[in-house]
Scaffold this motif. Structure first.
Motif, PDB file in Angstrom:
ATOM      1  N   UNK A 267       0.825  -1.210   0.000  1.00  3.94           N
ATOM      2  CA  UNK A 267       0.000   0.000   0.000  1.00  3.94           C
ATOM      3  C   UNK A 267       0.859   1.261   0.000  1.00  3.94           C
ATOM      4  N   UNK A 268       2.020   1.187   0.673  1.00  4.82           N
ATOM      5  CA  UNK A 268       2.942   2.324   0.669  1.00  4.82           C
ATOM      6  C   UNK A 268       3.510   2.546  -0.728  1.00  4.82           C
ATOM      7  N   UNK A 269       3.884   1.471  -1.401  1.00  5.27           N
ATOM      8  CA  UNK A 269       4.374   1.573  -2.777  1.00  5.27           C
ATOM      9  C   UNK A 269       3.285   2.085  -3.710  1.00  5.27           C
ATOM     10  N   UNK A 270       2.076   1.590  -3.503  1.00  7.69           N
ATOM     11  CA  UNK A 270       0.947   1.986  -4.341  1.00  7.69           C
ATOM     12  C   UNK A 270       0.717   3.488  -4.273  1.00  7.69           C
ATOM     13  N   UNK A 271       0.802   4.050  -3.082  1.00  8.82           N
ATOM     14  CA  UNK A 271       0.546   5.477  -2.903  1.00  8.82           C
ATOM     15  C   UNK A 271       1.521   6.319  -3.715  1.00  8.82           C
ATOM     16  N   UNK A 272       2.740   5.842  -3.886  1.00  9.65           N
ATOM     17  CA  UNK A 272       3.760   6.611  -4.593  1.00  9.65           C
ATOM     18  C   UNK A 272       3.800   6.323  -6.093  1.00  9.65           C
ATOM     19  N   UNK A 273       3.184   5.200  -6.504  1.00 10.34           N
ATOM     20  CA  UNK A 273       3.387   4.757  -7.883  1.00 10.34           C
ATOM     21  C   UNK A 273       2.109   4.473  -8.674  1.00 10.34           C
ATOM     22  N   UNK A 274       0.924   4.756  -8.106  1.00 10.65           N
ATOM     23  CA  UNK A 274      -0.301   4.292  -8.751  1.00 10.65           C
ATOM     24  C   UNK A 274      -0.542   4.890 -10.138  1.00 10.65           C
ATOM     25  N   UNK A 275       0.020   6.052 -10.412  1.00  5.63           N
ATOM     26  CA  UNK A 275      -0.186   6.664 -11.730  1.00  5.63           C
ATOM     27  C   UNK A 275       0.658   5.953 -12.800  1.00  5.63           C
ATOM     28  N   UNK A 276       1.879   5.598 -12.441  1.00  8.97           N
ATOM     29  CA  UNK A 276       2.786   5.015 -13.438  1.00  8.97           C
ATOM     30  C   UNK A 276       2.825   3.487 -13.409  1.00  8.97           C
ATOM     31  N   UNK A 277       2.473   2.883 -12.286  1.00 13.74           N
ATOM     32  CA  UNK A 277       2.554   1.422 -12.149  1.00 13.74           C
ATOM     33  C   UNK A 277       1.163   0.871 -11.847  1.00 13.74           C
ATOM     34  N   UNK A 278       0.650   0.056 -12.757  1.00 10.10           N
ATOM     35  CA  UNK A 278      -0.725  -0.425 -12.605  1.00 10.10           C
ATOM     36  C   UNK A 278      -0.847  -1.949 -12.640  1.00 10.10           C
TER      37      UNK A 278
ATOM     38  N   UNK B  85      -0.050  -5.682 -10.989  1.00  7.03           N
ATOM     39  CA  UNK B  85       0.357  -6.359  -9.752  1.00  7.03           C
ATOM     40  C   UNK B  85       1.764  -6.945  -9.826  1.00  7.03           C
ATOM     41  N   UNK B  86       2.135  -7.449 -11.012  1.00  3.94           N
ATOM     42  CA  UNK B  86       3.465  -8.047 -11.180  1.00  3.94           C
ATOM     43  C   UNK B  86       4.572  -7.045 -10.875  1.00  3.94           C
ATOM     44  N   UNK B  87       4.375  -5.785 -11.272  1.00  5.52           N
ATOM     45  CA  UNK B  87       5.397  -4.765 -11.050  1.00  5.52           C
ATOM     46  C   UNK B  87       5.587  -4.493  -9.558  1.00  5.52           C
ATOM     47  N   UNK B  88       4.488  -4.491  -8.790  1.00  8.91           N
ATOM     48  CA  UNK B  88       4.605  -4.284  -7.347  1.00  8.91           C
ATOM     49  C   UNK B  88       5.274  -5.485  -6.677  1.00  8.91           C
ATOM     50  N   UNK B  89       4.957  -6.680  -7.157  1.00  3.85           N
ATOM     51  CA  UNK B  89       5.592  -7.880  -6.607  1.00  3.85           C
ATOM     52  C   UNK B  89       7.103  -7.833  -6.838  1.00  3.85           C
ATOM     53  N   UNK B  90       7.505  -7.386  -8.021  1.00  3.67           N
ATOM     54  CA  UNK B  90       8.933  -7.280  -8.324  1.00  3.67           C
ATOM     55  C   UNK B  90       9.620  -6.271  -7.417  1.00  3.67           C
ATOM     56  N   UNK B  91       8.950  -5.161  -7.150  1.00  5.48           N
ATOM     57  CA  UNK B  91       9.521  -4.138  -6.264  1.00  5.48           C
ATOM     58  C   UNK B  91       9.704  -4.679  -4.849  1.00  5.48           C
ATOM     59  N   UNK B  92       8.839  -5.612  -4.448  1.00  5.06           N
ATOM     60  CA  UNK B  92       8.901  -6.183  -3.103  1.00  5.06           C
ATOM     61  C   UNK B  92       9.706  -7.484  -3.067  1.00  5.06           C
ATOM     62  N   UNK B  93      10.235  -7.893  -4.225  1.00  2.00           N
ATOM     63  CA  UNK B  93      11.046  -9.108  -4.337  1.00  2.00           C
ATOM     64  C   UNK B  93      10.300 -10.367  -3.900  1.00  2.00           C
ATOM     65  N   UNK B  94       9.020 -10.427  -4.261  1.00  2.00           N
ATOM     66  CA  UNK B  94       8.223 -11.619  -3.984  1.00  2.00           C
ATOM     67  C   UNK B  94       7.442 -11.969  -5.252  1.00  2.00           C
ATOM     68  N   UNK B  95       6.845 -13.151  -5.273  1.00  2.00           N
ATOM     69  CA  UNK B  95       6.078 -13.552  -6.446  1.00  2.00           C
ATOM     70  C   UNK B  95       4.716 -12.856  -6.448  1.00  2.00           C
ATOM     71  N   UNK B  96       4.147 -12.730  -7.626  1.00  2.00           N
ATOM     72  CA  UNK B  96       2.832 -12.090  -7.744  1.00  2.00           C
ATOM     73  C   UNK B  96       1.751 -12.876  -6.994  1.00  2.00           C
TER      74      UNK B  96
END
Length: 320
Positions: free
Chosen positions: A222-233, A235-246
């Motif tokens: 949710x913290x990542x989402x708040x900063x990136x929701x316009x450019x990153x949409x 789920x796979x991209x958020x999983x990669x940022x957190x170094x976990x699987x989707x």
């Protein structure tokens, strides 16, 4: 310190109104000007170290001005992290389309992204303090991001008294401008106030939630989402940022919140779209582009599915 109600809302005077776009002059007459973006209440330059703190006693005449003035009820954002401790009276405020009635012994945290407006004041004494990112303890900034959006929180009387006393002390510190370590004193004391408030929100969350690995990952998402929701949409991209699987990210978020990663991404976008539809005069196509959607029909379809009505219907319905 007493301030006119216009200053409390960031509307210092006619010149300030024109600078912010609330008023313009046409044919010698002052008229409302179309708002192209959500107004931001800019903290006055004379505050020090990116920090403002004061206690406000709002007189009956100022209350009458606010309660009868459409201009005073202008929705806006703050340019800093803002905290309000209601010591007396009642405040009715709208925060991101949700209405709250706030009573004494309550504290409210307002993130800079949140759009709000005061609907009514009654016999109010409120302490407020605001701090920018640069002056905020990095650890506290991270915690505040995880708390957003934060609802008004009713305090126990002992805790309320401690925070109120701390505000009084900080106000005294803010007046000692000749001290050698003035800025450090102001910054540290205001951060202590912020920590007191965060601890109350965390204690409330702990009483209702169990801290699990699922929740920790969901909060990080949710913290990542708040900063990136316009450019990153995706789920796979958020999983990669957190170094976990989707699939694991989705499992954590759904377990902690009851909703999927895609749902949270969509809802964050829709909230921003609602803010812009309600609080600005930008066209739906402009809003679509601002939120990262070049495909305007797709954005309109997405909004309609999530909100249950088209963007234009939402705008017209809420402006009636």
């Amino acid at each position: 310190m007493e301030r006119p109600v216009s200053r409390i809302l960031g509307l210092d005077d006619g010149e300030n109104d024109r600078r912010k776009g609330y008023l313009c002059t046409e044919n010698g007459k002052t008229v409302p000007k179309k708002i192209e973006s959500i107004p931001v209440n800019i903290m006055a330059d004379h505050f020090d170290a990116g920090i403002a703190i004061e206690r406000l006693y709002i007189s009956p005449s100022e209350e009458a001005t606010l309660n009868s003035s459409g201009k005073a009820k202008q929705s806006h954002r703050e340019d800093r992290h803002s905290f309000f401790l209601l010591e007396r009276g009642t405040v009715i405020v709208e925060i991101d389309f949700k209405k709250f009635e706030i009573n004494p012994s309550s504290v409210v945290y307002m993130h800079p992204d949140q759009v709000h407006r005061i609907l009514k004041l009654e016999n109010v004494t409120v302490s407020s303090w605001a701090i920018n990112n640069e002056s905020l303890n990095p650890e506290y900034l991270k915690l505040l991001e995880s708390l957003t959006p934060a609802k008004p929180l009713v305090l126990k009387q002992e805790t309320f008294s401690i925070i109120s006393e701390a505000v009084s002390l900080c106000i005294k510190f803010s007046k000692r401008k000749n001290d050698k370590l003035y800025h450090s004193l102001l910054k540290d004391s205001c951060n202590a106030l912020v920590a007191l408030v965060i601890s109350q929100y965390l204690a409330f969350a702990k009483s209702t939630d169990t801290i699990t690995r699922f929740k920790l990952i969901a909060d990080a998402f949710k913290s990542l989402l708040e900063s990136n929701f316009i450019s990153v949409k995706r789920p796979t991209a958020y999983a990669q940022k957190l170094n976990i699987s989707t699939p694991y990210l989705n499992e954590c978020v759904k377990n902690a919140t009851g909703y999927s990663v895609s749902y949270h991404i969509q809802q964050r976008i829709i909230l921003e779209a609602k803010r812009l539809l309600y609080h600005s005069d930008k066209s739906v196509k402009e809003i679509s582009s601002e939120l990262g959607y070049d495909d305007y029909p797709y954005f309109s379809k997405l909004f309609t599915k999530a909100a249950g009505m088209t963007p234009l219907t939402f705008r017209n319905k809420n402006l009636e």
